[in-house]
Design a protein around this motif. Sequence first.
Motif, PDB file in Angstrom:
ATOM      1  N   ALA A  84      36.583  19.562  35.881  1.00  0.00           N
ATOM      2  CA  ALA A  84      37.562  19.488  36.165  1.00  0.00           C
ATOM      3  C   ALA A  84      37.968  19.592  37.578  1.00  0.00           C
ATOM      4  O   ALA A  84      37.344  20.011  38.551  1.00  0.00           O
ATOM      5  CB  ALA A  84      37.880  20.389  35.573  1.00  0.00           C
ATOM      6  N   ILE A  85      39.237  19.229  38.162  1.00  0.00           N
ATOM      7  CA  ILE A  85      39.637  18.744  39.176  1.00  0.00           C
ATOM      8  C   ILE A  85      41.032  19.701  39.659  1.00  0.00           C
ATOM      9  O   ILE A  85      41.320  19.697  38.634  1.00  0.00           O
ATOM     10  CB  ILE A  85      40.094  17.497  39.973  1.00  0.00           C
ATOM     11  CG1 ILE A  85      40.105  17.562  41.810  1.00  0.00           C
ATOM     12  CG2 ILE A  85      41.045  17.250  39.099  1.00  0.00           C
ATOM     13  CD1 ILE A  85      40.664  15.820  41.870  1.00  0.00           C
ATOM     14  N   GLY A  86      41.151  20.516  41.076  1.00  0.00           N
ATOM     15  CA  GLY A  86      41.910  21.294  41.049  1.00  0.00           C
ATOM     16  C   GLY A  86      42.723  20.873  42.203  1.00  0.00           C
ATOM     17  O   GLY A  86      41.803  21.330  43.139  1.00  0.00           O
ATOM     18  N   LEU A  87      43.606  21.749  42.771  1.00  0.00           N
ATOM     19  CA  LEU A  87      43.657  22.199  44.105  1.00  0.00           C
ATOM     20  C   LEU A  87      43.711  23.669  44.633  1.00  0.00           C
ATOM     21  O   LEU A  87      44.292  24.033  43.723  1.00  0.00           O
ATOM     22  CB  LEU A  87      45.422  21.753  43.972  1.00  0.00           C
ATOM     23  CG  LEU A  87      45.916  21.676  45.419  1.00  0.00           C
ATOM     24  CD1 LEU A  87      45.372  20.262  45.836  1.00  0.00           C
ATOM     25  CD2 LEU A  87      48.014  21.536  45.237  1.00  0.00           C
ATOM     26  N   GLY A  88      42.848  23.305  45.707  1.00  0.00           N
ATOM     27  CA  GLY A  88      42.880  25.020  46.296  1.00  0.00           C
ATOM     28  C   GLY A  88      43.675  25.233  47.399  1.00  0.00           C
ATOM     29  O   GLY A  88      43.388  24.588  48.268  1.00  0.00           O
ATOM     30  N   THR A  89      43.923  26.729  47.231  1.00  0.00           N
ATOM     31  CA  THR A  89      44.029  27.095  48.651  1.00  0.00           C
ATOM     32  C   THR A  89      43.088  28.629  48.886  1.00  0.00           C
ATOM     33  O   THR A  89      42.774  29.456  48.068  1.00  0.00           O
ATOM     34  CB  THR A  89      45.813  28.020  48.447  1.00  0.00           C
ATOM     35  OG1 THR A  89      46.446  27.281  48.402  1.00  0.00           O
ATOM     36  CG2 THR A  89      46.090  28.318  50.154  1.00  0.00           C
ATOM     37  N   VAL A  90      42.550  28.071  50.527  1.00  0.00           N
ATOM     38  CA  VAL A  90      41.698  29.070  50.664  1.00  0.00           C
ATOM     39  C   VAL A  90      42.163  29.883  51.112  1.00  0.00           C
ATOM     40  O   VAL A  90      43.621  30.152  51.782  1.00  0.00           O
ATOM     41  CB  VAL A  90      41.479  28.085  52.517  1.00  0.00           C
ATOM     42  CG1 VAL A  90      40.121  29.005  52.878  1.00  0.00           C
ATOM     43  CG2 VAL A  90      40.386  26.886  52.482  1.00  0.00           C
ATOM     44  N   SER A  91      41.829  31.291  50.854  1.00  0.00           N
ATOM     45  CA  SER A  91      42.271  33.004  50.895  1.00  0.00           C
ATOM     46  C   SER A  91      41.747  33.785  52.129  1.00  0.00           C
ATOM     47  O   SER A  91      42.290  34.550  51.976  1.00  0.00           O
ATOM     48  CB  SER A  91      42.434  33.309  49.358  1.00  0.00           C
ATOM     49  OG  SER A  91      41.151  33.590  49.087  1.00  0.00           O
ATOM     50  N   ALA A 127      30.566  32.668  51.874  1.00  0.00           N
ATOM     51  CA  ALA A 127      31.032  32.154  50.377  1.00  0.00           C
ATOM     52  C   ALA A 127      32.554  31.961  50.901  1.00  0.00           C
ATOM     53  O   ALA A 127      32.877  32.495  51.670  1.00  0.00           O
ATOM     54  CB  ALA A 127      30.974  32.850  49.367  1.00  0.00           C
ATOM     55  N   VAL A 128      33.409  31.310  50.879  1.00  0.00           N
ATOM     56  CA  VAL A 128      35.036  31.040  51.178  1.00  0.00           C
ATOM     57  C   VAL A 128      35.595  31.400  49.549  1.00  0.00           C
ATOM     58  O   VAL A 128      35.360  30.335  48.921  1.00  0.00           O
ATOM     59  CB  VAL A 128      35.142  29.638  51.923  1.00  0.00           C
ATOM     60  CG1 VAL A 128      36.902  29.831  51.684  1.00  0.00           C
ATOM     61  CG2 VAL A 128      34.750  29.725  52.525  1.00  0.00           C
ATOM     62  N   ALA A 129      36.345  32.132  49.580  1.00  0.00           N
ATOM     63  CA  ALA A 129      37.394  32.419  48.867  1.00  0.00           C
ATOM     64  C   ALA A 129      38.448  31.570  48.232  1.00  0.00           C
ATOM     65  O   ALA A 129      39.507  31.606  49.221  1.00  0.00           O
ATOM     66  CB  ALA A 129      38.033  33.897  48.427  1.00  0.00           C
ATOM     67  N   VAL A 130      38.730  30.978  46.947  1.00  0.00           N
ATOM     68  CA  VAL A 130      39.289  29.915  47.000  1.00  0.00           C
ATOM     69  C   VAL A 130      40.246  29.845  45.367  1.00  0.00           C
ATOM     70  O   VAL A 130      40.160  30.192  44.729  1.00  0.00           O
ATOM     71  CB  VAL A 130      38.825  28.914  46.982  1.00  0.00           C
ATOM     72  CG1 VAL A 130      40.062  27.237  46.449  1.00  0.00           C
ATOM     73  CG2 VAL A 130      38.066  27.421  48.119  1.00  0.00           C
ATOM     74  N   ARG A 182      40.511  32.624  40.684  1.00  0.00           N
ATOM     75  CA  ARG A 182      39.979  32.169  41.896  1.00  0.00           C
ATOM     76  C   ARG A 182      38.795  32.369  41.766  1.00  0.00           C
ATOM     77  O   ARG A 182      37.898  32.386  41.041  1.00  0.00           O
ATOM     78  CB  ARG A 182      40.028  33.970  42.624  1.00  0.00           C
ATOM     79  CG  ARG A 182      39.434  33.965  43.583  1.00  0.00           C
ATOM     80  CD  ARG A 182      39.351  34.870  44.244  1.00  0.00           C
ATOM     81  NE  ARG A 182      40.755  34.911  45.132  1.00  0.00           N
ATOM     82  CZ  ARG A 182      41.628  36.054  46.111  1.00  0.00           C
ATOM     83  NH1 ARG A 182      40.709  36.845  46.730  1.00  0.00           N
ATOM     84  NH2 ARG A 182      42.816  35.515  46.753  1.00  0.00           N
ATOM     85  N   GLY A 183      37.875  31.006  42.995  1.00  0.00           N
ATOM     86  CA  GLY A 183      36.553  30.495  42.751  1.00  0.00           C
ATOM     87  C   GLY A 183      35.990  31.219  44.303  1.00  0.00           C
ATOM     88  O   GLY A 183      37.226  31.133  44.822  1.00  0.00           O
ATOM     89  N   ALA A 184      34.486  30.654  44.290  1.00  0.00           N
ATOM     90  CA  ALA A 184      34.325  30.482  45.482  1.00  0.00           C
ATOM     91  C   ALA A 184      33.482  29.441  45.637  1.00  0.00           C
ATOM     92  O   ALA A 184      32.919  28.583  45.308  1.00  0.00           O
ATOM     93  CB  ALA A 184      32.434  31.177  45.585  1.00  0.00           C
ATOM     94  N   LEU A 185      33.653  28.530  47.702  1.00  0.00           N
ATOM     95  CA  LEU A 185      32.939  27.693  47.678  1.00  0.00           C
ATOM     96  C   LEU A 185      32.181  27.808  48.815  1.00  0.00           C
ATOM     97  O   LEU A 185      32.359  28.698  49.997  1.00  0.00           O
ATOM     98  CB  LEU A 185      34.328  26.922  47.837  1.00  0.00           C
ATOM     99  CG  LEU A 185      34.046  25.443  49.373  1.00  0.00           C
ATOM    100  CD1 LEU A 185      33.519  24.335  48.054  1.00  0.00           C
ATOM    101  CD2 LEU A 185      34.919  24.707  49.477  1.00  0.00           C
ATOM    102  N   THR A 186      31.179  27.350  48.585  1.00  0.00           N
ATOM    103  CA  THR A 186      29.966  27.827  49.905  1.00  0.00           C
ATOM    104  C   THR A 186      30.497  26.836  50.747  1.00  0.00           C
ATOM    105  O   THR A 186      30.367  25.266  50.876  1.00  0.00           O
ATOM    106  CB  THR A 186      28.638  27.655  49.430  1.00  0.00           C
ATOM    107  OG1 THR A 186      28.197  26.587  48.404  1.00  0.00           O
ATOM    108  CG2 THR A 186      28.893  28.868  48.188  1.00  0.00           C
TER     109      THR A 186
END
Length: 205
Positions: free
Chosen positions: A29-36, A46-49, A60-64
């Motif tokens: 699925a696709i979503g709009l993320g804001t880096v936190s 990791a970048v918290a999003v 909240r997810g994690a983008l490496t």
Amino acid sequence: MRTRLSHLKTSSMTPNRYRRGPARPPESAIGLGTVSAAAEGCPGSAVAVDVETVSGERFRGALTTSSCHGAALDLRPGVVIAVRFDPDKRTDLTLADDMIAARAAFDHMLIRKGLTTTEKIDLVRRGNRSQGVVTAVRVTGDVIEDHRKITVDLMVSKTDGGQFAARETAYIPATSVASVAPGSVIAVYYRPADESTIAITVPRA
């Protein structure tokens, strides 16, 4: 001879309903993320999003950084990115490399929140892109999340020469309100056949 033919028939002619094709990968699925939280250290950190799905769900997810395909991305807190995720495992995020799908998801989200309309998005996608000089602006009291509603008067430059006056009411990021002042130049979209309707875009400051 009969025995051999019988053996060939039973071993080679397997009904299709018993044949299994390759397993289909789970649909993302696709979503709009804001880096936190910004990435730190070497690639792979990791970048918290904070993610909002098209249907309005939040998590909240994690983008490496290793999933960024080597792209030089500015992943500081507050940056908005399109991400993909497995609905059954939402914490692991990847960048949405399908920009058409990402744009459609982003547009749908803006419309659902009331920040724009289908007509305005179509104008941005298909109209002439030019620029306008702000001659007057009024900030209303309407607020949607981190966006403020403004009414702005502009002198728009035509792409084929000349100018025309226009007025637009739109929601813009609250952090960008100060940059839309008399004398400011902002992006404007219009159709040559109908200068009475315009759309403006103001990036987040």
